[in-house]
Design a protein around this motif. Sequence first.
Motif, PDB file in Angstrom:
ATOM      1  N   ARG A 117      -4.097   4.648  -6.297  1.00  0.00           N
ATOM      2  CA  ARG A 117      -3.024   4.807  -7.282  1.00  0.00           C
ATOM      3  C   ARG A 117      -1.694   4.568  -6.583  1.00  0.00           C
ATOM      4  O   ARG A 117      -1.566   4.783  -5.381  1.00  0.00           O
ATOM      5  N   ILE A 118      -0.745   4.090  -7.368  1.00  0.00           N
ATOM      6  CA  ILE A 118       0.580   3.848  -6.802  1.00  0.00           C
ATOM      7  C   ILE A 118       1.450   5.031  -7.179  1.00  0.00           C
ATOM      8  O   ILE A 118       1.801   5.216  -8.346  1.00  0.00           O
ATOM      9  N   GLU A 119       1.755   5.852  -6.188  1.00  0.00           N
ATOM     10  CA  GLU A 119       2.615   6.990  -6.465  1.00  0.00           C
ATOM     11  C   GLU A 119       4.061   6.524  -6.418  1.00  0.00           C
ATOM     12  O   GLU A 119       4.463   5.816  -5.515  1.00  0.00           O
TER      13      GLU A 119
ATOM     14  N   SER B  89      -6.651  -8.580  -3.200  1.00  0.00           N
ATOM     15  CA  SER B  89      -5.789  -8.982  -4.301  1.00  0.00           C
ATOM     16  C   SER B  89      -4.312  -8.868  -3.948  1.00  0.00           C
ATOM     17  O   SER B  89      -3.509  -9.680  -4.385  1.00  0.00           O
ATOM     18  N   CYS B  90      -3.966  -7.870  -3.188  1.00  0.00           N
ATOM     19  CA  CYS B  90      -2.552  -7.518  -2.963  1.00  0.00           C
ATOM     20  C   CYS B  90      -1.700  -8.740  -2.636  1.00  0.00           C
ATOM     21  O   CYS B  90      -1.848  -9.341  -1.570  1.00  0.00           O
ATOM     22  N   PRO B  91      -0.812  -9.125  -3.552  1.00  0.00           N
ATOM     23  CA  PRO B  91      -0.052 -10.361  -3.352  1.00  0.00           C
ATOM     24  C   PRO B  91       0.794 -10.344  -2.080  1.00  0.00           C
ATOM     25  O   PRO B  91       0.926 -11.359  -1.409  1.00  0.00           O
ATOM     26  N   THR B  92       1.353  -9.204  -1.758  1.00  0.00           N
ATOM     27  CA  THR B  92       2.303  -9.172  -0.646  1.00  0.00           C
ATOM     28  C   THR B  92       1.614  -8.877   0.679  1.00  0.00           C
ATOM     29  O   THR B  92       2.288  -8.732   1.699  1.00  0.00           O
ATOM     30  N   SER B  93       0.291  -8.740   0.666  1.00  0.00           N
ATOM     31  CA  SER B  93      -0.451  -8.344   1.861  1.00  0.00           C
ATOM     32  C   SER B  93       0.055  -7.016   2.412  1.00  0.00           C
ATOM     33  O   SER B  93       0.115  -6.799   3.621  1.00  0.00           O
ATOM     34  N   ALA B  94       0.404  -6.133   1.493  1.00  0.00           N
ATOM     35  CA  ALA B  94       0.815  -4.799   1.929  1.00  0.00           C
ATOM     36  C   ALA B  94      -0.378  -4.018   2.447  1.00  0.00           C
ATOM     37  O   ALA B  94      -0.224  -3.105   3.253  1.00  0.00           O
ATOM     38  N   LEU B  95      -1.565  -4.384   1.974  1.00  0.00           N
ATOM     39  CA  LEU B  95      -2.775  -3.689   2.417  1.00  0.00           C
ATOM     40  C   LEU B  95      -3.557  -4.623   3.334  1.00  0.00           C
ATOM     41  O   LEU B  95      -3.867  -5.748   2.937  1.00  0.00           O
ATOM     42  N   VAL B  96      -3.844  -4.189   4.533  1.00  0.00           N
ATOM     43  CA  VAL B  96      -4.744  -4.978   5.370  1.00  0.00           C
ATOM     44  C   VAL B  96      -5.816  -4.060   5.930  1.00  0.00           C
ATOM     45  O   VAL B  96      -5.550  -2.920   6.306  1.00  0.00           O
TER      46      VAL B  96
ATOM     47  N   ASP C  57       6.845  -1.384   3.196  1.00  0.00           N
ATOM     48  CA  ASP C  57       7.974  -2.280   3.007  1.00  0.00           C
ATOM     49  C   ASP C  57       7.556  -3.524   2.228  1.00  0.00           C
ATOM     50  O   ASP C  57       8.374  -4.181   1.605  1.00  0.00           O
ATOM     51  N   ARG C  58       6.285  -3.840   2.290  1.00  0.00           N
ATOM     52  CA  ARG C  58       5.800  -4.985   1.529  1.00  0.00           C
ATOM     53  C   ARG C  58       5.414  -4.591   0.115  1.00  0.00           C
ATOM     54  O   ARG C  58       5.529  -5.392  -0.803  1.00  0.00           O
ATOM     55  N   CYS C  59       4.902  -3.393  -0.050  1.00  0.00           N
ATOM     56  CA  CYS C  59       4.363  -3.004  -1.351  1.00  0.00           C
ATOM     57  C   CYS C  59       5.458  -2.979  -2.406  1.00  0.00           C
ATOM     58  O   CYS C  59       6.494  -2.364  -2.231  1.00  0.00           O
ATOM     59  N   THR C  60       5.173  -3.646  -3.514  1.00  0.00           N
ATOM     60  CA  THR C  60       6.148  -3.698  -4.599  1.00  0.00           C
ATOM     61  C   THR C  60       5.773  -2.791  -5.761  1.00  0.00           C
ATOM     62  O   THR C  60       6.513  -2.710  -6.732  1.00  0.00           O
ATOM     63  N   GLY C  61       4.621  -2.157  -5.666  1.00  0.00           N
ATOM     64  CA  GLY C  61       4.188  -1.312  -6.781  1.00  0.00           C
ATOM     65  C   GLY C  61       3.616  -2.103  -7.937  1.00  0.00           C
ATOM     66  O   GLY C  61       3.572  -1.625  -9.065  1.00  0.00           O
ATOM     67  N   CYS C  62       3.114  -3.311  -7.652  1.00  0.00           N
ATOM     68  CA  CYS C  62       2.734  -4.226  -8.743  1.00  0.00           C
ATOM     69  C   CYS C  62       1.409  -3.877  -9.397  1.00  0.00           C
ATOM     70  O   CYS C  62       1.060  -4.462 -10.404  1.00  0.00           O
ATOM     71  N   GLN C  63       0.647  -2.958  -8.859  1.00  0.00           N
ATOM     72  CA  GLN C  63      -0.588  -2.443  -9.458  1.00  0.00           C
ATOM     73  C   GLN C  63      -1.775  -3.400  -9.402  1.00  0.00           C
ATOM     74  O   GLN C  63      -2.825  -3.099  -9.988  1.00  0.00           O
ATOM     75  N   ALA C  64      -1.645  -4.540  -8.752  1.00  0.00           N
ATOM     76  CA  ALA C  64      -2.771  -5.473  -8.696  1.00  0.00           C
ATOM     77  C   ALA C  64      -3.957  -4.804  -8.007  1.00  0.00           C
ATOM     78  O   ALA C  64      -5.111  -4.957  -8.420  1.00  0.00           O
ATOM     79  N   CYS C  65      -3.676  -4.042  -6.959  1.00  0.00           N
ATOM     80  CA  CYS C  65      -4.743  -3.370  -6.229  1.00  0.00           C
ATOM     81  C   CYS C  65      -5.476  -2.397  -7.132  1.00  0.00           C
ATOM     82  O   CYS C  65      -6.692  -2.209  -7.027  1.00  0.00           O
ATOM     83  N   VAL C  66      -4.738  -1.756  -8.025  1.00  0.00           N
ATOM     84  CA  VAL C  66      -5.332  -0.724  -8.867  1.00  0.00           C
ATOM     85  C   VAL C  66      -6.407  -1.338  -9.771  1.00  0.00           C
ATOM     86  O   VAL C  66      -7.533  -0.852  -9.843  1.00  0.00           O
TER      87      VAL C  66
ATOM     88  N   ILE D  69       4.123   4.401  -3.097  1.00  0.00           N
ATOM     89  CA  ILE D  69       3.112   4.576  -2.051  1.00  0.00           C
ATOM     90  C   ILE D  69       1.736   4.385  -2.674  1.00  0.00           C
ATOM     91  O   ILE D  69       1.359   5.134  -3.571  1.00  0.00           O
ATOM     92  N   PRO D  70       0.992   3.400  -2.204  1.00  0.00           N
ATOM     93  CA  PRO D  70      -0.396   3.328  -2.648  1.00  0.00           C
ATOM     94  C   PRO D  70      -1.182   4.454  -1.962  1.00  0.00           C
ATOM     95  O   PRO D  70      -1.127   4.576  -0.732  1.00  0.00           O
ATOM     96  N   VAL D  71      -1.848   5.257  -2.750  1.00  0.00           N
ATOM     97  CA  VAL D  71      -2.633   6.346  -2.159  1.00  0.00           C
ATOM     98  C   VAL D  71      -4.098   6.170  -2.541  1.00  0.00           C
ATOM     99  O   VAL D  71      -4.440   6.115  -3.717  1.00  0.00           O
TER     100      VAL D  71
END
Lengths: 739, 457, 274
Positions: C79-81, C212-219, C43-52, C96-98
């Motif tokens: 990768r962001i699917e 990096s993840c701006p939205t803190s979708a990944l912890v 719900d937080r992930c925006t698909g912004c690719q910063a993590c990639v 979905i970040p996979v």
Amino acid sequence: MSGIARRRFLIGSAALAGGATVVGCAAPERESQVQSFVLQPELSLPGQELWFATTCAHSACGNSVVVRTIDGRAKKVEGNPAFPVNQGKLNVRSQAGVQSLYHPDRLTVPKRRRGLRGANEFEDLEWPAGLDLLTEKMSEARSVVVITGPISGTRARIARDFATAFGGEHVVYETLESTVWRKTVQDGLGARRLPYLDIANAHSILSFGADFLSTWLSPTQYGVGYGEFRQGHGERGRLIQVEPRMSLTGANADSWVYVHPGQEGVLALSIAQVIAAEGLAPPDNWFNVVSEIGGLDALNAYAPDRVSERIGVPVERIQEIAREFAGHQPGFAIAGGPALASTNGLDNGLAAMLLNHMVGSLGQPGGLLPNPELRSTVTPPTEPTSFADLAGRGNTWLEGEPPDAAIVFEADPVYGMPEATRFADALGKIPFVVGIGTIMSETLGHADLVLPSTHPFEEWGDYVPDPAPRQHVVGLQQPVVTPSISGRSFGDILLTLWHDLRPNLAPPWDTMRDAVRASAADVFRGGDFQERWVELLKNGGGWNDAGAPEFRSSLNWHINLLAEPAFSDNGIEYPLHLIPFEGVALGAGDETANPWLQATPDPISTATWTTWVEMNPATAVALNVSRGDVVRIETAHGEFEAGVYISPAAAPGVLGVPIGQGHMFGGRWREDRGSNVLASLAPLTVAGAGGLAWAATRARVRPTGDYRQLPTIEVLPNARNDVEEVIVQVTNGNGDHHK
Amino acid sequence: MQEPVIADTKTSNRELLDFVFAWPAWFFAVGGALNGLLVAAFVVVILMLMFGLQFLGYSHPVYWGFLIVNFVFWIGVSHAGIMVSAILRLTQAEWRRPVTRAAEVLTIFSLLTAVQFPLIHSGRPWRTMYWTFPYDWNRGAWPNPRSPLVWDPSAIFTYLTSTILFVYVALLPDLALARDRAPNPVSRAIYGVLAMGFRGTTRQWRIQTVAGLLLSAIILPIFVSVHSIVSWDFAVTSVPGWHNTIFAPYFVIGAVHSGVSAVVTVMIVMRYAFGLKRFITRDHIDSLARLLIVVATVWLFFFLLDFFFGLYGTEPAEVDTWQRRLVEPPWVVIAITFIICAYIIPVPMWMFRAIRRNFFWMFVTTILVNVGMWLERYMVVVPALERKSGLTFTYGDYAPSLSEFILVAASFALVILGFLTFSKLLPIMPAADIKEGQILADRIRVGRANVPAAMRE
Amino acid sequence: MSSSANEAAARASAVSEMGRTIPTDAEVPHSEGVRWGMVVDLDRCTGCQACVVACQAENNIALNEEQRVLERRAKTWIRIERYWEGEFPNAKARFIPVLCQHCGNAPCETVCPVWATYHNREGLNVQVYNRCIGTRFCANGCPYSVRYFNFWNPEWPEPMNNQLNPDVTVRTKGIIEKCTFCVQRINRAHVTAGTEGREIRPGEVQPACAQSCPTSALVFADLNNSESYPAQLAEAEADRSYTLLEHFGTDPGVIYLKKVDPHAEIHEDEHAHA
Ligand SMILES: Nc1nc2c(c(=O)[nH]1)N[C@H]1C(S)=C(S)[C@@H](COP(=O)(O)OP(=O)(O)OC[C@H]3O[C@@H](n4cnc5c(=O)[nH]c(N)nc54)[C@H](O)[C@@H]3O)O[C@H]1N2
Ligand SMILES: Nc1nc2c(c(=O)[nH]1)N[C@H]1C(S)=C(S)[C@@H](COP(=O)(O)OP(=O)(O)OC[C@H]3O[C@@H](n4cnc5c(=O)[nH]c(N)nc54)[C@H](O)[C@@H]3O)O[C@H]1N2
Ligand code: SF4
Ligand code: SF4
Ligand code: SF4
Ligand code: SF4
Ligand code: SF4
């Protein structure tokens, strides 16, 4: 004379070399001595990592970063956790900063033009020869225009004052400019600085085309807020995005609403009408505002059933949006992207602003919050020049009144200005053009002299984020590595010229470092400045709370002013709407030299490395094209080629084309790749704000018969969630999570 | 029914050894062409070693393709040889005699060819070569006993060792024969060493016969295990379309189908190429064709079982894989082709005696079987990888590259060349065995009775 | 000796004990000790690719030139699917970040003949590049297709190699690579904590993508440490947590959070009316 210039430059760069590695955490001051390579700098232990805070001035979002360096090489950038804008987080472009630092095609030596302008024939010069040429030409110039990208702070002040001292002016060129939004904020809120979006505390956001999760203004800051907006507080925030082409923000919206291009203002007024008619917000909030700008009668002309047809949004959908937005306050409405890039963009923006006044969240937590005024004029934020102004100047130059010289830094108007403005020709009228940058660009390709500049990680500077995070913030930029090339920073080049050629008008500092230090001393007063300075460098800058003026209670606008959008064509010869868009990685094209960013998939199409056109399946069938077919997109002002990406989210009749490719200059990863959609745009402007109406061009499509596989990360065309509605179910087939 | 081959010992020796000592022109032509292919493949392999596997058509997530298919194919072919030979020996089938050696040699060379493929297919063959062996070299780590890629080399090399032993034992009397008739001292010396002093004493004959029978008995379970284990390379993974319990017997019977067909093909070629018209007769081909009818039908039954088990589970990924294999192009074309080639055309034809006894048609049908069986392996291996799970985003496609075609073609060249070379060095017809058959068939008159000249022990 | 020093000693001795004591998933109950894991809030992930790109930068991942993308040999450890749902005007894109799920029962591990990929004592699915012989069997086994094969030696034109992270091996041709949960950062934290004679603190280790993840979708944290934020998050959000391809039984160390947004129903209704 040139000898003096040369010596100064040497001192300046020695200071950089020394400063680079010494100013870390708790570093000693007084490093500006020529340093022998034999004596290893104190802090540099082999294999030992050192972290330097600096500002990623490269991407205009003003993120502060900490750079991990090992043995004097920058390895990785991370967000600066102390910095209030990005709060330790970074976007994709900031992440790629090191790659432009070590780009193999970086400019390393000055170059003098040999062939025709733009023909890309240069000869390499030694730095002294380059400087001699620069000094010689500049000493002859009586008027100098300085064209830069969106710079701010001390660098912007030096550019401005330098231009004045040299009888010219400073022009700030933004490819997709923020001028319309700035004007909207001025007229709609009476604020001189861009407002803070309290996304984190908002319960609803209604965005008219503003792609704030991807490229709009300060996406990292907004991303941090967005995470909290979704899952950080009890009520999950809801996001409504209204736009003709689905942006990344649109893709994340709970409700994505298609609206005909340029009709966002009408939709906003229609939503306002529903709010008023259904009493969705207390009349105390809005009655006065509405009265002042035309009254309820004027608003009632925008009742959903009266506009639905015209704007392409069903009546119930308009009502839903109004209830959804007004019913979940605090929240706010913003406008950007195509909404503001129509000829009536300012009206669209102000109509959206009306909604903020109506729901009563202005100045409240969760709404738009005012940002403090500047505490000092020594570090101004970016003040972009509008497209109309720049195009107007271009015309003047073409008509025979060009300045004697131009200095261009990190701005690429030759690439970004529509060809119809003939900006390259206008630039060609200027007898002497100096380009300063890290890598070749279309504009540098038109220069007479190209000077390699240091990378943001190699130089001193400061940066004033705008929009600010409700504090007065200055981000500091310090060299984190010793320059690997013999570049000079833009500021240092200006300062040296200034001292040499206009000594009586010159500022008291010799180098950018001194200038930045002096600015910081001015802004962050009190106590022992030396300690303060080290502290500021450690933190990546300084910030302090400052009172902000309140927003004005009504709009400087009238409902009846809302104009119909105008387009480049009546829609008969060119029936389709061309909506260019910035990609999350490549932005407006300045980052295309960077292979990480080129290879970063566009989140919507997952395409990389190329120019594609997003097309509705029905439109594609009508044109008899499918994925990967190369089509020629023609406007009244140009044409270009793109590969078809069939997108289920694309509206019929709308072509979404990414900005950024189509360069002739800029190294192995940028040259000869894709097409430049901006060149073919009609030179229409946004009434009242002067911005380029980049969403107002109509186009037609001709298949070329060629096919070229689209470099997408998704393997099959349109990987789909066919099985069920939601990701959860594609992935585990378990319906429990549905509730 | 079987007509014994009647000839005097001398003629037999001459005819059977003729090719060993003669150098017909076509031998050089064919050998040269095959060597050309091998050189091409060699270049590809060197390039792969130097610059990585970028020349192959593999991509994310389809990391296995032609080379693994070809590996399974040759392992399959290697089966028949030994099976035919061992079973026929054990059952004392008289007509086996001219068939066995060819079948065994085919086994050896297809096995040797097969093992190259996992090796060059791996990213770092120079380590794969020994790291997968069940021994802690110097890495501080024994191989992972849970991995079928550790079972594979063990099984295959056990099989290879026992096959070579098996062939060698059968070869001893012929080595002695070659020693005795070798035209020059060098070859005489070499054959002499290889013949290990076989002089044809009763004791030696007895040991040779018993060893052959024992090895036949031992080799059968090994042979079943080898292709079962190869099938487990697929069956023990969680890839939909691969993890099926039926895989082991299905692969084994498939191997027998393709292997016996290959033996028939080879025998027909030998009959004409080596001038063995008198030894390889219509009866032999007829018998093998009857065997093939049974094998092919069992194989088809297992294939259908595999399919039905897949559907019976109604696991979406499994069903999807089958859908991809049998419905979606280009796989549907491959699926139809392989069923037609490996069953629908040959088996009904084999029902007719005239066809079973017709060298040309038997040659064509058995070639078809192997075309079909190659495609069958391709269809088993690749589509499953292309559609692995619900994450449709990573679905992939596979298109083999020119390099892979070269390597596959070269594998055929290698087997044929191996076969030819063997036949240049040693009798490809088991001379001793055939003569034994003749002696057994000889009858003498004792009084009024017409009795066999020799008694079986 | 502190227990983390013990831990480090145990890890050091694992090399010589290997073969006898490489822990299999069965031997290491992942309810005990450290189990590094990640919670991904969709719900937080925006698909912004910063993590990639953060992962590319941290882990010396080779450049994905256009030709690599066309050949589908581009490497992205995360990768962001993007999945489409519906059609215009009700189309939705889901992101979905996979990344490697660091499965407790990893199908990639059992099939690796040479222990190049195995489960370590902290719940990581480890990839030992030096051991890998490039059979790609593990890549077949992984249902998430997160393993990438090196078809060539990576190359960085001078001076781009300056940016390579010295803590991370540059992988040669012929081997498989994948997300390591930024094991170099975990190891550094172990060393630091070991020198300071303490345990690793919650939040001390941050992989590049999560940082990096701006939205803190990944912890990221030790899922077995009930005080860690992800552990608490997964607990608190039990009603919307799930793991990817649960039916494979891989017991992933990556937990996804996602609840259907209530607005989706509106659209479904509209769909029904239309
Ligand atoms: N305790 C202990 N002492 C030893 C040894 C030991 O084993 N133990 N070994 C001995 C031996 S064999 C040797 S060779 C010596 C080595 O001793 P030193 O020569 O002192 O070697 P280092 O400390 O490896 O490197 C010296 C410095 O060179 C810097 N450097 C790296 N690259 C460059 C470059 O391009 N230009 C310049 N100017 N500087 C660079 C590094 O940052 C470092 O600060 O130590 C000896 N002393
Ligand atoms: N990471 C890293 N690697 C380096 C260097 C570095 O600075 N950092 N420096 C490089 C340099 S300059 C050098 S000179 C090399 C040194 O590399 P090596 O020559 O490998 O040096 P050491 O590890 O010091 O010693 C080798 C072994 O010799 C043993 N030894 C000690 N005394 C004796 C003796 O009397 N007889 C015998 N037979 N054995 C003995 C020691 O116990 C040790 O096991 O390393 C190089 N590699
Ligand atoms: S996600 Fe794939 S690679 Fe990672 S542990 Fe699980 S099976 Fe192995
Ligand atoms: S590719 Fe490497 S890690 Fe994967 S199974 Fe083979 S050896 Fe093991
Ligand atoms: S560079 Fe140093 S650490 Fe690396 S392999 Fe060579 S000797 Fe070992
Ligand atoms: S945890 Fe580290 S290796 Fe894994 S995806 Fe994130 S950044 Fe890449
Ligand atoms: S950085 Fe975070 S928000 Fe952006 S794509 Fe990755 S996981 Fe999603």
